[in-house]
Scaffold this motif. Sequence first.
Motif, PDB file in Angstrom:
ATOM      1  N   LYS A  21      -0.753  73.311  -6.703  1.00 18.93           N
ATOM      2  CA  LYS A  21      -1.310  72.987  -8.014  1.00 18.93           C
ATOM      3  C   LYS A  21      -2.762  72.510  -8.069  1.00 18.93           C
ATOM      4  O   LYS A  21      -3.637  72.832  -8.834  1.00 18.93           O
ATOM      5  N   VAL A  22      -3.091  71.540  -7.028  1.00 15.01           N
ATOM      6  CA  VAL A  22      -4.319  70.845  -7.137  1.00 15.01           C
ATOM      7  C   VAL A  22      -5.332  71.925  -6.721  1.00 15.01           C
ATOM      8  O   VAL A  22      -6.562  71.938  -7.269  1.00 15.01           O
ATOM      9  N   CYS A  23      -5.082  72.856  -5.767  1.00 16.92           N
ATOM     10  CA  CYS A  23      -6.152  73.830  -5.351  1.00 16.92           C
ATOM     11  C   CYS A  23      -6.210  74.996  -6.395  1.00 16.92           C
ATOM     12  O   CYS A  23      -7.556  75.361  -6.670  1.00 16.92           O
ATOM     13  N   ILE A  24      -5.210  75.366  -7.109  1.00 13.06           N
ATOM     14  CA  ILE A  24      -5.564  76.612  -8.058  1.00 13.06           C
ATOM     15  C   ILE A  24      -5.992  75.861  -9.269  1.00 13.06           C
ATOM     16  O   ILE A  24      -6.635  76.844 -10.074  1.00 13.06           O
ATOM     17  N   HIS A  25      -6.050  74.756  -9.563  1.00 13.54           N
ATOM     18  CA  HIS A  25      -6.845  74.188 -10.835  1.00 13.54           C
ATOM     19  C   HIS A  25      -8.130  73.530 -10.593  1.00 13.54           C
ATOM     20  O   HIS A  25      -8.672  72.746 -11.258  1.00 13.54           O
ATOM     21  N   GLY A  26      -8.694  74.245  -9.453  1.00 14.05           N
ATOM     22  CA  GLY A  26     -10.183  73.795  -9.066  1.00 14.05           C
ATOM     23  C   GLY A  26     -10.485  72.442  -8.501  1.00 14.05           C
ATOM     24  O   GLY A  26     -11.583  72.403  -8.299  1.00 14.05           O
ATOM     25  N   ARG A  27      -9.523  72.040  -7.885  1.00  8.06           N
ATOM     26  CA  ARG A  27      -9.787  70.554  -7.085  1.00  8.06           C
ATOM     27  C   ARG A  27      -9.467  70.863  -5.686  1.00  8.06           C
ATOM     28  O   ARG A  27      -9.317  70.136  -4.807  1.00  8.06           O
ATOM     29  N   GLN A  28      -9.953  72.346  -5.084  1.00 12.77           N
ATOM     30  CA  GLN A  28      -9.594  72.742  -3.780  1.00 12.77           C
ATOM     31  C   GLN A  28     -10.575  71.801  -3.012  1.00 12.77           C
ATOM     32  O   GLN A  28     -10.213  71.512  -1.755  1.00 12.77           O
ATOM     33  N   LYS A  29     -11.822  71.662  -3.079  1.00 17.23           N
ATOM     34  CA  LYS A  29     -12.859  71.061  -2.243  1.00 17.23           C
ATOM     35  C   LYS A  29     -12.455  69.506  -2.208  1.00 17.23           C
ATOM     36  O   LYS A  29     -12.700  69.189  -0.863  1.00 17.23           O
ATOM     37  N   GLU A  30     -12.100  69.112  -3.244  1.00 17.30           N
ATOM     38  CA  GLU A  30     -11.786  67.360  -3.209  1.00 17.30           C
ATOM     39  C   GLU A  30     -10.694  67.136  -2.107  1.00 17.30           C
ATOM     40  O   GLU A  30     -10.959  66.438  -1.272  1.00 17.30           O
ATOM     41  N   ILE A  31      -9.554  67.898  -2.189  1.00 15.28           N
ATOM     42  CA  ILE A  31      -8.237  67.464  -1.463  1.00 15.28           C
ATOM     43  C   ILE A  31      -8.498  68.192  -0.034  1.00 15.28           C
ATOM     44  O   ILE A  31      -8.144  67.482   0.773  1.00 15.28           O
ATOM     45  N   LEU A  32      -9.250  69.444   0.254  1.00 19.66           N
ATOM     46  CA  LEU A  32      -9.030  69.973   1.595  1.00 19.66           C
ATOM     47  C   LEU A  32     -10.115  69.467   2.248  1.00 19.66           C
ATOM     48  O   LEU A  32      -9.948  69.260   3.705  1.00 19.66           O
ATOM     49  N   SER A  33     -11.212  68.734   1.685  1.00 20.46           N
ATOM     50  CA  SER A  33     -12.254  68.182   2.444  1.00 20.46           C
ATOM     51  C   SER A  33     -11.826  66.715   3.168  1.00 20.46           C
ATOM     52  O   SER A  33     -12.354  66.391   4.055  1.00 20.46           O
ATOM     53  N   VAL A  34     -10.676  66.314   2.680  1.00 25.54           N
ATOM     54  CA  VAL A  34     -10.010  65.144   3.122  1.00 25.54           C
ATOM     55  C   VAL A  34      -9.002  65.758   4.235  1.00 25.54           C
ATOM     56  O   VAL A  34      -8.649  65.010   5.073  1.00 25.54           O
ATOM     57  N   LEU A  35      -8.004  66.587   3.499  1.00 27.36           N
ATOM     58  CA  LEU A  35      -6.733  66.931   4.341  1.00 27.36           C
ATOM     59  C   LEU A  35      -7.130  67.597   5.690  1.00 27.36           C
ATOM     60  O   LEU A  35      -6.502  67.504   6.801  1.00 27.36           O
ATOM     61  N   VAL A  36      -7.965  68.449   5.693  1.00 32.78           N
ATOM     62  CA  VAL A  36      -8.151  69.283   6.717  1.00 32.78           C
ATOM     63  C   VAL A  36      -8.795  68.705   8.091  1.00 32.78           C
ATOM     64  O   VAL A  36      -8.191  68.814   9.166  1.00 32.78           O
ATOM     65  N   PRO A  37      -9.686  67.529   7.903  1.00 35.65           N
ATOM     66  CA  PRO A  37     -10.001  67.045   9.027  1.00 35.65           C
ATOM     67  C   PRO A  37      -8.823  66.006   9.462  1.00 35.65           C
ATOM     68  O   PRO A  37      -8.762  65.912  10.883  1.00 35.65           O
ATOM     69  N   HIS A  38      -7.828  65.654   8.709  1.00 35.46           N
ATOM     70  CA  HIS A  38      -6.841  64.676   9.112  1.00 35.46           C
ATOM     71  C   HIS A  38      -6.022  65.776   9.902  1.00 35.46           C
ATOM     72  O   HIS A  38      -5.401  65.273  11.038  1.00 35.46           O
ATOM     73  N   LEU A  39      -5.785  66.765   9.417  1.00 33.01           N
ATOM     74  CA  LEU A  39      -4.712  67.652  10.039  1.00 33.01           C
ATOM     75  C   LEU A  39      -5.015  68.284  11.261  1.00 33.01           C
ATOM     76  O   LEU A  39      -4.525  68.354  12.496  1.00 33.01           O
ATOM     77  N   THR A  40      -6.434  68.443  11.313  1.00 35.11           N
ATOM     78  CA  THR A  40      -7.239  68.715  12.458  1.00 35.11           C
ATOM     79  C   THR A  40      -6.850  67.797  13.822  1.00 35.11           C
ATOM     80  O   THR A  40      -6.587  68.313  14.715  1.00 35.11           O
ATOM     81  N   ASP A  41      -7.438  66.574  13.714  1.00 40.83           N
ATOM     82  CA  ASP A  41      -7.109  65.699  14.464  1.00 40.83           C
ATOM     83  C   ASP A  41      -5.530  65.473  14.825  1.00 40.83           C
ATOM     84  O   ASP A  41      -5.128  65.032  16.098  1.00 40.83           O
ATOM     85  N   LEU A  42      -4.520  65.636  14.017  1.00 36.20           N
ATOM     86  CA  LEU A  42      -3.130  65.459  14.281  1.00 36.20           C
ATOM     87  C   LEU A  42      -2.415  66.539  15.117  1.00 36.20           C
ATOM     88  O   LEU A  42      -1.613  66.152  15.587  1.00 36.20           O
ATOM     89  N   THR A  43      -2.997  67.560  14.678  1.00 35.51           N
ATOM     90  CA  THR A  43      -2.310  68.558  15.368  1.00 35.51           C
ATOM     91  C   THR A  43      -3.135  69.191  16.684  1.00 35.51           C
ATOM     92  O   THR A  43      -2.874  69.958  17.346  1.00 35.51           O
ATOM     93  N   LYS A  44      -4.284  68.428  17.111  1.00 33.08           N
ATOM     94  CA  LYS A  44      -4.866  68.753  18.225  1.00 33.08           C
ATOM     95  C   LYS A  44      -3.875  68.558  19.700  1.00 33.08           C
ATOM     96  O   LYS A  44      -3.927  69.341  20.319  1.00 33.08           O
ATOM     97  N   SER A  45      -2.887  67.549  19.440  1.00 30.83           N
ATOM     98  CA  SER A  45      -2.161  67.379  20.873  1.00 30.83           C
ATOM     99  C   SER A  45      -0.475  67.102  20.624  1.00 30.83           C
ATOM    100  O   SER A  45       0.202  66.826  21.430  1.00 30.83           O
ATOM    101  N   ASP A  46      -0.362  67.212  19.286  1.00 30.83           N
ATOM    102  CA  ASP A  46       1.059  67.118  18.773  1.00 30.83           C
ATOM    103  C   ASP A  46       1.636  68.085  18.257  1.00 30.83           C
ATOM    104  O   ASP A  46       1.370  68.451  17.204  1.00 30.83           O
TER     105      ASP A  46
END
Length: 632
Positions: A21-46
């Motif tokens: 919902k957030v991405c389709i309503h035009g807030r894709q940049k705001e949420i993913l610019s925070v979410l993607v770096p966190h998920l990148t670090d968490l999935t690196k070795s887990d």
Amino acid sequence: VCFIPGGLDCSISFVSHVLGKVCIHGRQKEILSVLVPHLTDLTKSDCIWQRICWRLVECVPDRCMEAVVLGFVQRAPGADVLSRLLGNLVVKNKKAQFVVTQKMLLLQCGHSTMVLQNLLGYLALDSLRRALLIKVLKDLLETWASSSAVKHSPPEQQKYISQAILICLSHLREHEIESCRQELLTSMMEGVKCHLDSNLPQVRRLGMIVAESISSKINTDGPVLKFQYEEDDEARELKSLLVQTPPSCAVPSLPDEDRNEKADAAVPVVLESNKKSHTAASVKPDEESDAELDSDDDLIPYDMSEDKELKTKAPVYIRDCIEVLTGSEDVDKWEATVKALESLVRKNPAATREVSVELAKILLHLEEKTCIENFVELRQRAQVAVLTTDPIPVAKYLTSQFYSLNYSLRQRVDILDVLVLAAQELSCPKSHGKTKHSSAQKPCIQLLPGSDSPKDWRRIVDERIKSKTRRFATGQSQVERASGPNEFNSVAGHFFFPLIQHFDRPLTTFDLLGEDHFVLGKLVHALATLMYLAVNTVAVTAMGKALLEFVWALRFHTDSYVRQGLLSCISSVLLSIPAERLLEDITEELLETQSWLGDVVEKDPDGDCRRLALQNLLLMENLKKKLSTVPS
């Protein structure tokens, strides 16, 4: 990040719906610019977090899938990270597969090279997804080899598809290339033909680069295709895509103390290597001196400093030039004649008029006997000199030969270039008498060496004072432009009308409306230039009316280069014909043209065509305003 106590199972579909919902309503940049770096670090070795992330994107609703997938692809730092975040989403979800393999590659062209490398590298990193990589390459090659796509797609989209093809080729393995070698060869042959037929240099070069790349992949041992084109930054960037970049490995950052220790430990190694290099350098001069002593070559070269090169004198008369160009076997004399012909023609106009048509015929068929620097330019300048010296008979000859049999496309293009250059020269006023130089033209005055006399000193001071003096006056400006009669006025019709007469009559070896559309594009642009140079001439209104009829007959041409020339013709008509004559003599043609220009602005796939059409509409509006302000 929320933690579930007690090891209980939970569903994250609600989080997936919120993300979609957030991405389709035009807030894709705001949420993913925070979410993607966190998920990148968490999935690196887990691996648990990897499964959570896969589940997160798999549960996104289909109508939100495009926005979420596009955001992940754009913000992932590399293909390996994207593979950890999305998993095999494109295999499990049809919507995601369509977005990744079709929409982002074939229906869009605004993504950066980094996004393309992430996307195609993601497909290449897993055995289940490599089948999609082969399918994507085949779809891209089918589009690249389509003549309709080459004609109707803008150059930006064709460059985008070419980049995607090169990145796909960089990920192919030997057995995959072997399995689809025949399909690659067929697509390469069809695609390079379509691109070389284009009138746009950028499109032709894209075809050459992609064809060379495919050829190098399918013929690793045998001969490969090789074209000649300009090696600029764009070409080097495209070729670099064939070299697969290794996935970016995140190196853990060291504490400051450890970093300093490593730096200190590295210094002795560098010093030691420097010592070795100095030692090697000290040994080399001794070895070289021994080699010189052992040399037996005691021959002394001849002194040739006073030798002078023998220069062949060029002919002094025009008829002698004709004899040399047509029958002489003396190569040096022929070369001297080609270099001196232009100046000789301009110095002897009366003698040139006696043999002008014959000389124009010789120059049109003249081929290079020896390797002369700038031969094409020398021949063209000589042709222009002959045409400006005797415009009417030479123009009649050249325009008649443009539609004749047994001429190459290069010769026909040469005719158009010579006509345009001669028209420019004839339309420009020639300076007569002394030219008045003002201080504005030479703001910097330098004292030349050796000018120490009082007169020179006084002149320099006066000029400096004059250059720094501001004068406020309404009189004539200091800078006087060269003025004189427009020599193109009386001959404009001889240049223009014969070119526009027989464009729709195909010949055995020449079909302007068919496969020779490159020459048609050159013809259209030449007519636009001739029309613009005919401003204030007597025949300008008749020329404009004929040119608008010509444009109307070709307005739906499939080649963008031809359409650009047609829109340039309209600009030339609007700028060359007085506004009163436009509204009185060609009102109906202008109304039809205005309607067509509106369609071009809205529907034409080429960006330059849309821009030119918009400029023409603005010109028409300005003409209307200008006429409405003039009192009747």
